[in-house]
Design a protein around this motif. Structure first.
Motif, PDB file in Angstrom:
ATOM      1  N   LEU B 149       0.840  -1.207   0.000  1.00 22.44           N
ATOM      2  CA  LEU B 149       0.000   0.000   0.000  1.00 22.44           C
ATOM      3  C   LEU B 149       0.873   1.254   0.000  1.00 22.44           C
ATOM      4  O   LEU B 149       0.537   2.248  -0.640  1.00 22.44           O
ATOM      5  CB  LEU B 149      -0.877   0.013   1.248  1.00 22.44           C
ATOM      6  CG  LEU B 149      -2.284  -0.548   1.111  1.00 22.44           C
ATOM      7  CD1 LEU B 149      -2.975  -0.479   2.448  1.00 22.44           C
ATOM      8  CD2 LEU B 149      -3.098   0.214   0.090  1.00 22.44           C
ATOM      9  N   LEU B 150       2.001   1.183   0.724  1.00 17.79           N
ATOM     10  CA  LEU B 150       2.893   2.344   0.745  1.00 17.79           C
ATOM     11  C   LEU B 150       3.460   2.608  -0.646  1.00 17.79           C
ATOM     12  O   LEU B 150       3.693   3.765  -1.008  1.00 17.79           O
ATOM     13  CB  LEU B 150       4.022   2.141   1.754  1.00 17.79           C
ATOM     14  CG  LEU B 150       3.624   2.004   3.220  1.00 17.79           C
ATOM     15  CD1 LEU B 150       4.863   2.000   4.096  1.00 17.79           C
ATOM     16  CD2 LEU B 150       2.707   3.121   3.665  1.00 17.79           C
ATOM     17  N   ASP B 151       3.661   1.539  -1.432  1.00 23.97           N
ATOM     18  CA  ASP B 151       4.087   1.742  -2.825  1.00 23.97           C
ATOM     19  C   ASP B 151       3.044   2.566  -3.575  1.00 23.97           C
ATOM     20  O   ASP B 151       3.384   3.478  -4.339  1.00 23.97           O
ATOM     21  CB  ASP B 151       4.277   0.392  -3.528  1.00 23.97           C
ATOM     22  CG  ASP B 151       5.477  -0.371  -3.000  1.00 23.97           C
ATOM     23  OD1 ASP B 151       6.334   0.264  -2.362  1.00 23.97           O
ATOM     24  OD2 ASP B 151       5.551  -1.596  -3.220  1.00 23.97           O
ATOM     25  N   SER B 152       1.768   2.221  -3.355  1.00 23.99           N
ATOM     26  CA  SER B 152       0.701   2.982  -4.018  1.00 23.99           C
ATOM     27  C   SER B 152       0.698   4.429  -3.544  1.00 23.99           C
ATOM     28  O   SER B 152       0.489   5.348  -4.335  1.00 23.99           O
ATOM     29  CB  SER B 152      -0.665   2.357  -3.710  1.00 23.99           C
ATOM     30  OG  SER B 152      -0.710   1.054  -4.183  1.00 23.99           O
ATOM     31  N   PHE B 153       0.937   4.607  -2.251  1.00 24.46           N
ATOM     32  CA  PHE B 153       0.992   5.977  -1.730  1.00 24.46           C
ATOM     33  C   PHE B 153       2.147   6.750  -2.361  1.00 24.46           C
ATOM     34  O   PHE B 153       2.008   7.927  -2.686  1.00 24.46           O
ATOM     35  CB  PHE B 153       1.156   5.967  -0.205  1.00 24.46           C
ATOM     36  CG  PHE B 153      -0.142   5.974   0.530  1.00 24.46           C
ATOM     37  CD1 PHE B 153      -1.036   7.013   0.364  1.00 24.46           C
ATOM     38  CD2 PHE B 153      -0.470   4.961   1.399  1.00 24.46           C
ATOM     39  CE1 PHE B 153      -2.239   7.035   1.053  1.00 24.46           C
ATOM     40  CE2 PHE B 153      -1.667   4.966   2.084  1.00 24.46           C
ATOM     41  CZ  PHE B 153      -2.543   6.008   1.906  1.00 24.46           C
ATOM     42  N   GLU B 154       3.261   6.074  -2.509  1.00 16.06           N
ATOM     43  CA  GLU B 154       4.425   6.744  -3.087  1.00 16.06           C
ATOM     44  C   GLU B 154       4.122   7.179  -4.518  1.00 16.06           C
ATOM     45  O   GLU B 154       4.483   8.273  -4.947  1.00 16.06           O
ATOM     46  CB  GLU B 154       5.632   5.802  -3.057  1.00 16.06           C
ATOM     47  CG  GLU B 154       6.920   6.507  -3.395  1.00 16.06           C
ATOM     48  CD  GLU B 154       8.130   5.607  -3.258  1.00 16.06           C
ATOM     49  OE1 GLU B 154       7.963   4.418  -2.949  1.00 16.06           O
ATOM     50  OE2 GLU B 154       9.228   6.110  -3.468  1.00 16.06           O
ATOM     51  N   GLU B 155       3.411   6.312  -5.229  1.00 17.38           N
ATOM     52  CA  GLU B 155       3.058   6.630  -6.607  1.00 17.38           C
ATOM     53  C   GLU B 155       2.077   7.800  -6.666  1.00 17.38           C
ATOM     54  O   GLU B 155       2.173   8.678  -7.518  1.00 17.38           O
ATOM     55  CB  GLU B 155       2.436   5.378  -7.237  1.00 17.38           C
ATOM     56  CG  GLU B 155       2.328   5.462  -8.725  1.00 17.38           C
ATOM     57  CD  GLU B 155       1.567   4.290  -9.294  1.00 17.38           C
ATOM     58  OE1 GLU B 155       1.460   3.260  -8.620  1.00 17.38           O
ATOM     59  OE2 GLU B 155       1.064   4.437 -10.413  1.00 17.38           O
TER      60      GLU B 155
END
Lengths: 190, 381
Positions: B149-155
Motif C-alpha cells: 500500500l505504501l508503494d501505491s501511496f508513493e506513486e
C-alpha cells in the motif's frame, strides 16, 4: 436544534450564539452557570458524550476561553459550550463526576495552561512533562525560542554557514579522515 | 452521581507482597513510546498508571507560530500509521473557516486517500494485535502487505509514510495513469492476507483462549469514557462518523459499519478484520463511482499571506482508531490562534486502560493495550 438554542438562552442566558454548521453550534455562558449548563445538556438535551475540553489563551483580554465539546448520538449534533475565566488566577469547577474521561482533559489543561480544577483526582500529576518547573507551555507568553536557547546549548556547526567540506575539515576532522581513507581504498580496489 | 472510575487504592509497598514494574517506554509491540507503571501481586495487576510524554514535540504550540500552509508537515506527524486523517481535518477546518469549496473530484480522491490510509493502519493493527499475543509471523505478513500500500501511496503522493497530499483547496495532483489497476492488484493481495489471517489467528486456540473475555468494555462505559471507533463498535455501539456525520462523499457510498457484541479483545479484533474488508469494498466503490475527469484543486489565495477570518470550528472524521477531531480557532491573522487535536485513542489509553487493567495478568496487558488502539503521539501532541 433551534428549540434547544431558545431553551438555553432562557435558562442560562447563553450569548455569542454561532451556528457554524447545521450540526454544530457554539455558545457561551457565565462561569458560574457552566456546570449547571453542561449537566442540563447531558441529562435533558441528550448531549451525553464529552468529546473534549479545549482552552484558548486570550492574552489581550486577560482571559482563558474554555470550550466543552459535547455530542448527541441521537440527533447527531455537536455543541461547544464556552466560558471565559480570569487568566491571573485560573480555576474552574471540575466535571469529572459527570464523565470519567474528563479527568484526563482536566489534568492536561492543568499542566499545559495552569488552569486548576479543584477536586479532580490526580489533577496535579504530570501529564506529558515530568519535572516541568517553568511557565505552563501552552500559554501565549511562554517563549519557546528563549526556552530552548536557555535549556539546550547550541550544537557546533549550527550557527556557521560553512559548506560541507569545510565543516568536515574543521569540526569533524577524524571522521573526514576515515571517510577519505575508505574512498581511497575503494578507488584502489577498482 | 457516582463516577465509574474507581479510586486508586492504597497498597503497602513495603509488605513484600507487591512488586512494581515498568513496561516501556520501549515496547515490543507496535504502539510506540508509552510507559505503563504496574503494581503486581503475583502475576495479577492491582493498578496501572499510563505515562506519556516520550514523544511530546509540542505540535499544537508549533502550529500557533506557523502559517496555515506551514502546518501541514506538522499535522501529519501526529499519527504515524494514518497521517492522512490529520491532513484532511486540518485542510477541512481551514477551508470551512475561509469559505472555500473544493471540486467534486478532489472530494473523491480525498476519500480514496483516507480509505487507503485506514486500510494500511487496520492491517498493521491486526498484525500488532497478533504480535502482542506472541504470534509474530502475522505481524510480519501485515507489515509486508502494508508496504504494498505504501508503494501505491508513493506513486500517488510522492511520500511513503507522510504524504502531505491533501492541501487546502483540494489535493496536490491527479491520479497517475493506470493507478486504479495497480491499486486493485494490491487489494487482491490484502484480501488473500485477510483470509490467511482467518486461518491462523481467528482459528487459533491460543488466541481464542487468551483474547476471549479479556478487557470487556460494557456498553454503558462508552459515554462516560468517550469511547469511539472500533473499540465502541466491538461493544455493540453502532457509531461511525462516516455514517452518522457523512463528510466528503461518504453519503454517496453504500456501506454498513460492523458491530460486535461481546466487547472483549476478540470482538474488537474481529471488528477490525471486518473494517479492513470494508475499506477494500469502499476503495472499489470510490474508484468505480468517482468522476473520471475534472479539476482536483481550486484556487486559493497567496498561501504565505493567507489571512483567515476570525472564527472557530470543530471538524471530525473516522480514523482507523475512532473519531478524530480538530478544533480550530482563528483570529483574522496569518496564523491559527489555537488548534486542538482530539486524538482517537486519547481517553482509551489514559482513562480506560487504567480502569480495564485491574485484575488482568501481566502477560495480557500488551494484548489489551493494543486492542484499545493506543497511539502515543496523538495523546501528547
Amino acid at each position: 436544534m433551534e428549540e434547544m438554542i431558545e431553551r438555553i438562552k432562557l435558562k442560562f442566558n447563553a450569548k455569542d450564539i454561532n451556528r457554524q454548521k447545521a450540526t454544530l453550534v457554539f455558545f457561551s455562558v457565565e462561569k458560574k452557570d457552566l456546570e449547571a449548563c453542561v449537566l442540563y445538556m447531558k441529562e435533558f438535551e441528550g448531549y451525553s458524550n464529552l468529546t473534549m475540553i479545549s482552552a484558548t489563551d486570550w492574552i489581550e483580554t486577560g482571559t482563558f476561553g474554555l470550550t466543552y465539546h459535547l455530542h448527541n448520538y441521537k440527533n447527531r449534533t455537536d455543541v461547544g459550550i464556552k466560558t471565559y475565566i480570569d487568566r491571573k488566577n485560573p480555576s474552574m469547577v471540575s466535571i469529572n463526576t459527570l464523565w470519567a474521561g474528563a479527568r484526563v482533559f482536566e489534568r492536561e489543561l492543568k499542566e499545559m495552561f495552569g488552569i486548576d480544577f479543584p477536586g479532580c483526582p490526580r489533577v496535579d500529576d504530570p501529564f506529558a512533562l515530568e519535572g516541568w518547573d517553568n511557565l505552563p507551555p501552552m500559554r501565549k507568553d511562554f517563549d519557546t525560542v528563549k526556552y530552548s536557547e536557555e535549556t539546550y546549548f547550541p550544537r557546533p556547526g549550527r550557527s556557521t554557514k560553512d559548506n560541507v567540506t569545510q565543516m568536515e575539515e574543521k569540526l569533524y576532522a577524524v571522521e573526514a579522515e576515515v571517510k577519505k581513507g575508505i574512498a581511497k581504498t575503494v578507488r584502489k580496489n577498482k | 452521581m457516582k463516577a465509574i472510575w474507581n479510586e486508586t487504592k492504597e497498597y503497602d509497598l513495603t509488605s513484600g507482597k507487591y512488586v512494581k514494574i515498568w513496561q516501556g517506554p520501549q515496547h515490543p509491540g507496535v504502539t510506540g513510546n508509552m510507559s505503563l507503571e504496574l503494581l503486581l501481586e503475583g502475576d495479577e495487576i492491582k493498578w496501572l498508571k499510563t505515562h506519556v510524554g516520550y514523544l511530546h514535540r509540542g505540535f499544537e504550540k508549533l502550529m500557533e507560530r506557523r502559517k496555515f500552509i506551514n502546518c501541514f508537515p506538522i499535522v501529519c506527524r501526529i499519527c504515524v500509521p494514518e497521517p492522512d486523517t490529520n491532513e484532511y481535518l486540518f485542510a477541512a477546518a481551514t477551508e470551512e473557516l475561509a469559505g472555500i469549496e473544493i471540486p467534486e473530484r478532489a472530494k473523491w480522491i480525498r476519500a480514496l486517500n483516507l480509505e487507503m490510509a485506514r486500510l494500511g493502519a487496520t492491517i498493521m493493527g491486526l498484525g500488532g494485535q497478533s504480535g502482542s499475543f506472541g504470534l509474530g509471523t502475522i505481524g510480519q505478513w501485515a507489515v509486508a502487505h502494508r508496504d504494498f500500500l505504501l508503494d501505491s501511496f508513493e506513486e500517488l503522493t510522492g511520500g511513503r509514510i507522510y504524504h502531505m497530499y491533501i492541501i487546502p483547496g483540494g489535493v496536490r495532483y491527479d491520479l497517475p495513469e493506470g493507478f486504479e489497476g495497480r491499486l486493485e492488484k494490491t487489494l487482491v493481495k490484502i484480501e488473500k492476507l485477510i483470509s490467511d489471517i482467518d486461518k491462523v489467528l481467528f482459528n487459533n486456540a491460543v488466541f481464542k483462549s487468551r483474547a476471549k473475555g479479556l478487557g470487556i468494555i460494557p456498553k454503558d462505559w462508552i459515554e462516560p469514557f468517550g469511547i469511539t471507533g472500533s473499540t465502541a463498535r466491538g461493544s455493540g455501539v453502532n457509531y461511525d462518523v462516516r455514517k452518522d456525520h457523512p463528510y466528503l462523499i461518504y453519503d454517496q457510498l453504500d456501506f454498513e459499519p460492523n458491530v460486535g457484541t461481546d466487547g472483549d479483545v476478540y470482538a474488537r479484533t474481529e471488528v477490525r478484520r471486518e473494517e479492513a474488508l470494508l475499506s477494500i469494498r469502499l476503495i472499489r466503490q470510490i474508484l468505480a463511482r468517482m468522476p473520471k475527469v475534472g479539476p482536483v484543486r481550486t484556487r486559493i489565495p497567496d498561501i504565505m499571506h493567507w489571512k483567515i477570518p476570525a472564527g472557530e470550528t470543530y471538524v471530525k472524521a473516522e480514523s482507523g482508531r475512532g473519531e478524530y477531531g480538530y478544533y480550530m480557532v482563528t483570529d483574522g491573522t496569518e496564523y491559527p490562534r489555537r488548534v486542538h487535536v482530539k486524538g482517537a485513542s486519547y481517553t482509551h489509553a489514559m482513562a480506560l486502560l487504567e480502569k480495564l487493567a485491574e485484575g488482568v495478568t501481566n502477560a495480557d496487558i500488551f494484548g489489551l493495550m493494543v486492542s484499545l488502539q493506543t497511539c502515543p503521539p496523538e495523546i501528547e501532541r
